[in-house]
Design a protein around this motif. Structure first.
Motif, PDB file in Angstrom:
ATOM      1  N   LYS A   1      27.122  -3.023   0.546  1.00 37.31           N
ATOM      2  CA  LYS A   1      27.113  -4.321  -0.162  1.00 37.31           C
ATOM      3  C   LYS A   1      28.534  -4.731  -0.524  1.00 37.31           C
ATOM      4  CE  LYS A   1      22.511  -4.424  -2.097  1.00 37.31           C
ATOM      5  NZ  LYS A   1      22.037  -3.023  -1.905  1.00 37.31           N
ATOM      6  N   VAL A   2      29.308  -3.734  -1.004  1.00 35.76           N
ATOM      7  CA  VAL A   2      30.678  -4.042  -1.434  1.00 35.76           C
ATOM      8  C   VAL A   2      31.546  -4.383  -0.220  1.00 35.76           C
ATOM      9  CG1 VAL A   2      32.735  -3.066  -2.540  1.00 35.76           C
ATOM     10  CG2 VAL A   2      30.489  -2.605  -3.493  1.00 35.76           C
ATOM     11  N   TRP A   3      31.382  -3.602   0.865  1.00 39.89           N
ATOM     12  CA  TRP A   3      32.249  -3.819   2.028  1.00 39.89           C
ATOM     13  C   TRP A   3      32.020  -5.195   2.657  1.00 39.89           C
ATOM     14  CZ3 TRP A   3      36.688  -2.159   3.160  1.00 39.89           C
ATOM     15  CH2 TRP A   3      37.241  -2.441   4.408  1.00 39.89           C
ATOM     16  N   ARG A   4      30.799  -5.651   2.554  1.00 43.30           N
ATOM     17  CA  ARG A   4      30.457  -6.970   3.077  1.00 43.30           C
ATOM     18  C   ARG A   4      31.344  -8.044   2.438  1.00 43.30           C
ATOM     19  NH1 ARG A   4      24.307  -9.203   2.878  1.00 43.30           N
ATOM     20  NH2 ARG A   4      24.784 -11.084   4.033  1.00 43.30           N
ATOM     21  N   ILE A   5      31.643  -7.836   1.154  1.00 43.86           N
ATOM     22  CA  ILE A   5      32.482  -8.805   0.434  1.00 43.86           C
ATOM     23  C   ILE A   5      33.966  -8.532   0.705  1.00 43.86           C
ATOM     24  CG2 ILE A   5      33.120  -9.627  -1.888  1.00 43.86           C
ATOM     25  CD1 ILE A   5      30.258  -8.559  -2.718  1.00 43.86           C
TER      26      ILE A   5
ATOM     27  N   PRO B   1      27.390   3.842  11.933  1.00 40.64           N
ATOM     28  CA  PRO B   1      26.315   4.712  11.420  1.00 40.64           C
ATOM     29  C   PRO B   1      25.573   4.156  10.200  1.00 40.64           C
ATOM     30  CG  PRO B   1      28.485   5.589  10.815  1.00 40.64           C
ATOM     31  CD  PRO B   1      28.732   4.382  11.660  1.00 40.64           C
ATOM     32  N   GLU B   2      26.188   3.275   9.433  1.00 43.97           N
ATOM     33  CA  GLU B   2      25.557   2.825   8.181  1.00 43.97           C
ATOM     34  C   GLU B   2      24.540   1.716   8.509  1.00 43.97           C
ATOM     35  OE1 GLU B   2      24.337   1.972   4.507  1.00 43.97           O
ATOM     36  OE2 GLU B   2      25.110   0.365   5.773  1.00 43.97           O
ATOM     37  N   PRO B   3      23.250   1.922   8.153  1.00 43.60           N
ATOM     38  CA  PRO B   3      22.206   0.999   8.620  1.00 43.60           C
ATOM     39  C   PRO B   3      22.422  -0.471   8.237  1.00 43.60           C
ATOM     40  CG  PRO B   3      21.242   2.964   7.635  1.00 43.60           C
ATOM     41  CD  PRO B   3      22.709   3.056   7.395  1.00 43.60           C
ATOM     42  N   GLN B   4      22.801  -0.730   6.960  1.00 36.86           N
ATOM     43  CA  GLN B   4      22.960  -2.142   6.551  1.00 36.86           C
ATOM     44  C   GLN B   4      24.121  -2.800   7.281  1.00 36.86           C
ATOM     45  OE1 GLN B   4      23.111  -3.254   2.463  1.00 36.86           O
ATOM     46  NE2 GLN B   4      21.564  -1.756   1.865  1.00 36.86           N
ATOM     47  N   LEU B   5      25.232  -2.055   7.373  1.00 34.32           N
ATOM     48  CA  LEU B   5      26.399  -2.619   8.062  1.00 34.32           C
ATOM     49  C   LEU B   5      26.088  -2.804   9.544  1.00 34.32           C
ATOM     50  CD1 LEU B   5      29.287  -0.648   6.290  1.00 34.32           C
ATOM     51  CD2 LEU B   5      28.771  -3.083   6.089  1.00 34.32           C
ATOM     52  N   ARG B   6      25.331  -1.850  10.098  1.00 36.93           N
ATOM     53  CA  ARG B   6      24.978  -1.965  11.524  1.00 36.93           C
ATOM     54  C   ARG B   6      24.163  -3.232  11.771  1.00 36.93           C
ATOM     55  NH1 ARG B   6      23.131   2.794  12.149  1.00 36.93           N
ATOM     56  NH2 ARG B   6      20.904   2.404  11.990  1.00 36.93           N
TER      57      ARG B   6
ATOM     58  N   ALA C   1      32.453   5.901  -0.060  1.00 38.86           N
ATOM     59  CA  ALA C   1      31.525   6.411   0.960  1.00 38.86           C
ATOM     60  C   ALA C   1      32.221   7.363   1.931  1.00 38.86           C
ATOM     61  CB  ALA C   1      30.882   5.248   1.711  1.00 38.86           C
ATOM     62  N   GLY C   2      33.019   8.278   1.376  1.00 38.36           N
ATOM     63  CA  GLY C   2      33.659   9.291   2.227  1.00 38.36           C
ATOM     64  C   GLY C   2      35.111   8.981   2.545  1.00 38.36           C
ATOM     65  N   CYS C   3      35.618   7.850   2.047  1.00 36.53           N
ATOM     66  CA  CYS C   3      37.012   7.469   2.334  1.00 36.53           C
ATOM     67  C   CYS C   3      37.995   8.443   1.669  1.00 36.53           C
ATOM     68  CB  CYS C   3      37.243   6.053   1.805  1.00 36.53           C
ATOM     69  SG  CYS C   3      38.924   5.482   2.018  1.00 36.53           S
ATOM     70  N   HIS C   4      39.132   8.670   2.338  1.00 36.15           N
ATOM     71  CA  HIS C   4      40.201   9.512   1.781  1.00 36.15           C
ATOM     72  C   HIS C   4      41.501   8.728   1.786  1.00 36.15           C
ATOM     73  CE1 HIS C   4      37.190  12.448   2.925  1.00 36.15           C
ATOM     74  NE2 HIS C   4      37.765  13.297   2.093  1.00 36.15           N
ATOM     75  N   LEU C   5      42.311   8.974   0.749  1.00 30.62           N
ATOM     76  CA  LEU C   5      43.579   8.239   0.645  1.00 30.62           C
ATOM     77  C   LEU C   5      44.746   9.001   1.255  1.00 30.62           C
ATOM     78  CD1 LEU C   5      43.233   7.079  -3.057  1.00 30.62           C
ATOM     79  CD2 LEU C   5      43.192   5.608  -1.043  1.00 30.62           C
TER      80      LEU C   5
ATOM     81  N   PRO D   1      24.176   2.389   0.822  1.00 30.69           N
ATOM     82  CA  PRO D   1      23.815   0.995   0.559  1.00 30.69           C
ATOM     83  C   PRO D   1      24.767   0.279  -0.395  1.00 30.69           C
ATOM     84  CG  PRO D   1      22.145   2.537  -0.281  1.00 30.69           C
ATOM     85  CD  PRO D   1      23.104   3.336   0.523  1.00 30.69           C
ATOM     86  N   SER D   2      25.246   0.987  -1.433  1.00 25.12           N
ATOM     87  CA  SER D   2      26.132   0.292  -2.384  1.00 25.12           C
ATOM     88  C   SER D   2      27.450  -0.046  -1.704  1.00 25.12           C
ATOM     89  CB  SER D   2      26.422   1.158  -3.607  1.00 25.12           C
ATOM     90  OG  SER D   2      25.264   1.783  -4.025  1.00 25.12           O
ATOM     91  N   PHE D   3      27.973   0.929  -0.931  1.00 28.25           N
ATOM     92  CA  PHE D   3      29.234   0.668  -0.241  1.00 28.25           C
ATOM     93  C   PHE D   3      29.054  -0.496   0.738  1.00 28.25           C
ATOM     94  CE2 PHE D   3      31.881   1.179   3.525  1.00 28.25           C
ATOM     95  CZ  PHE D   3      33.138   1.104   2.952  1.00 28.25           C
TER      96      PHE D   3
END
Ligand SMILES: C[S@@+](CC[C@H](N)C(=O)[O-])C[C@H]1O[C@@H](n2cnc3c(N)ncnc32)[C@H](O)[C@@H]1O
Length: 379
Positions: A181-185, A233-238, A331-335, A177-179
């Motif tokens: 919210k941030v990704w939305r912006i 897969p992420e409910p809010q983003l979906r 949220a699982g990202c790798h650089l 959920p936190s990711f």
């Protein structure tokens, strides 16, 4: 071909599972065996076993114990000791036909002993074969060398396994959920609308988009696309993506799922789109294998991904990934993933791609963008 002339390492030893000690008793037993064979090892290293043969044994045993670190180190040492790249490749494949007969018998014997964890004698036929090729003294030294490298393998695997399980694991759930919210912006800042339009230009037919986020790509699909199936897969983003999909000229359906298990039949899509997603999927190889499965032969993959840097940022990226700091933040990202290599490795042909620097404010990351295609006939 009888076992006496075995040109293949026994299947039992080709385990992808890293072999570890079963406890302190097991580890001390192995250490005691190595210490007990110290004088034999000295003879082996003083020329009793030719260095190329010794290193071939080391590589084969490390591989059979699935110890990546030891395999890499001894691969380099083997090349230095005169083992050819072709021989190493054949050891890597478990097919030893290219090796000279004495080295082959040493490798087969050593890997059999390692598979038995040195608790029982090797297969009598393999032992007799190795004895006749190497002689009693060298066979004893090969056995000691195999015991030494197996000890190193299991130590490495046990320590790295323990470190991995003590490190906080990424959340098993797809809800972040936190990711979200941030990704939305950030989504429109991380990749401009122009770059999204460019990524999708010229696509045709039925398209699957993996990890669609809040659906910022949707409005940029050209009218030559008949239908888009977007997986998130992420409910809010979906839910945001489902809103973004409403009333678009190109019919777009958003569904739950993951790139590693794409809902859909084999060969059912003309194209797939991945956009800042292969940095995050837990299993890149599986995700690419799935994309390959659902794409028709000759189908294309459009990609836009941030990747490992080739400069001094790389060690920092690696540390941020292995420490778990970045995956937790993103949220699982790798650089530090080598995504272009992974795409190629999955069997795609890179048709065109470019490298670019992009990012948020002062955080600039190397990206790749391009088109990869499946061959018309897939093996
Ligand atoms: C950085 S965002 C990118 C979103 C979107 N593609 C964009 O360009 O704005 C990464 C997305 O990958 C999704 N994701 C994470 N793991 C995934 C997986 N295993 N399969 C598919 N998508 C995944 C996340 O939920 C998130 O929406």
């Amino acid at each position: 071909m009888g076992r006496d002339s075995a040109a293949q390492i026994d299947d039992r030893v080709l385990t992808p599972e890293p072999q570890r000690f079963e406890g302190a008793r097991d580890a001390f037993g192995a250490l005691a065996r190595v210490l007990g064979s110290a004088s034999v090892l000295v003879r082996a290293y003083r020329g009793g076993v030719p260095p190329a043969r010794r290193e071939a044994v080391m590589v084969a045993v490390s591989r059979s114990n699935a110890c990546r670190g030891c395999s890499n180190v001894h691969h380099r040492w083997a090349l230095r000791a005169g083992v050819s790249a072709e021989d190493l490749r054949s050891i890597g494949l478990g097919d030893l036909a290219a090796l000279d007969v004495a080295t082959r018998s040493a490798v087969v014997y050593a890997t059999d002993r390692a598979a038995r964890r040195f608790r029982s004698a090797a297969d009598p036929q393999l032992t007799a074969n190795a004895r006749s090729r190497l002689g009693e003294a060298q066979l004893e030294q090969v056995d000691a060398v195999a015991g030494l490298i197996a000890f190193a393998n299991l130590t490495m695997n046990t320590v790295t396994g323990a470190l991995r399980t003590s490190r906080p694991q990424p959340r098993p759930t797809s809800a972040h959920p936190s990711f979200a919210k941030v990704w939305r912006i950030l989504s429109s800042k991380a990749m401009s609308h122009e770059a999204r339009r460019e990524l999708l230009a010229g696509l045709e037919g039925t398209v699957v988009e993996l990890g669609a986020g809040d659906g910022l790509n949707f409005r940029h699909y050209p009218s030559t696309v008949n239908r888009v199936v977007a997986i998130e897969p992420e409910p809010q983003l979906r839910s945001l993506a489902q809103q973004a999909a409403r009333g678009l000229p190109v019919p777009t359906t958003v569904v739950d799922g993951a790139a590693e298990a794409i809902p859909g039949a084999d060969d059912s899509y003309d194209a797939a789109v991945i956009c800042l997603v292969l940095c995050t999927v837990p299993d890149q190889a599986q995700a690419l294998a799935e994309i390959k499965r659902v794409l028709r032969p000759g189908g294309e993959l459009r990609f836009y991904e941030h990747v490992a840097a080739g400069d001094r940022r790389r060690p920092i990226q690696r540390w941020l990934d292995t420490s778990g700091i970045w995956p937790r933040l993103g949220a699982g990202c790798h650089l530090s993933r080598d995504t272009l290599r992974a795409i190629r490795g999955a069997g795609f042909i890179i048709e065109e791609y470019c490298e670019l620097e992009s990012g948020l404010g002062r955080l600039s990351l190397p990206h790749i963008a391009g088109v990869a295609r499946l061959p018309l006939s897939t093996p």
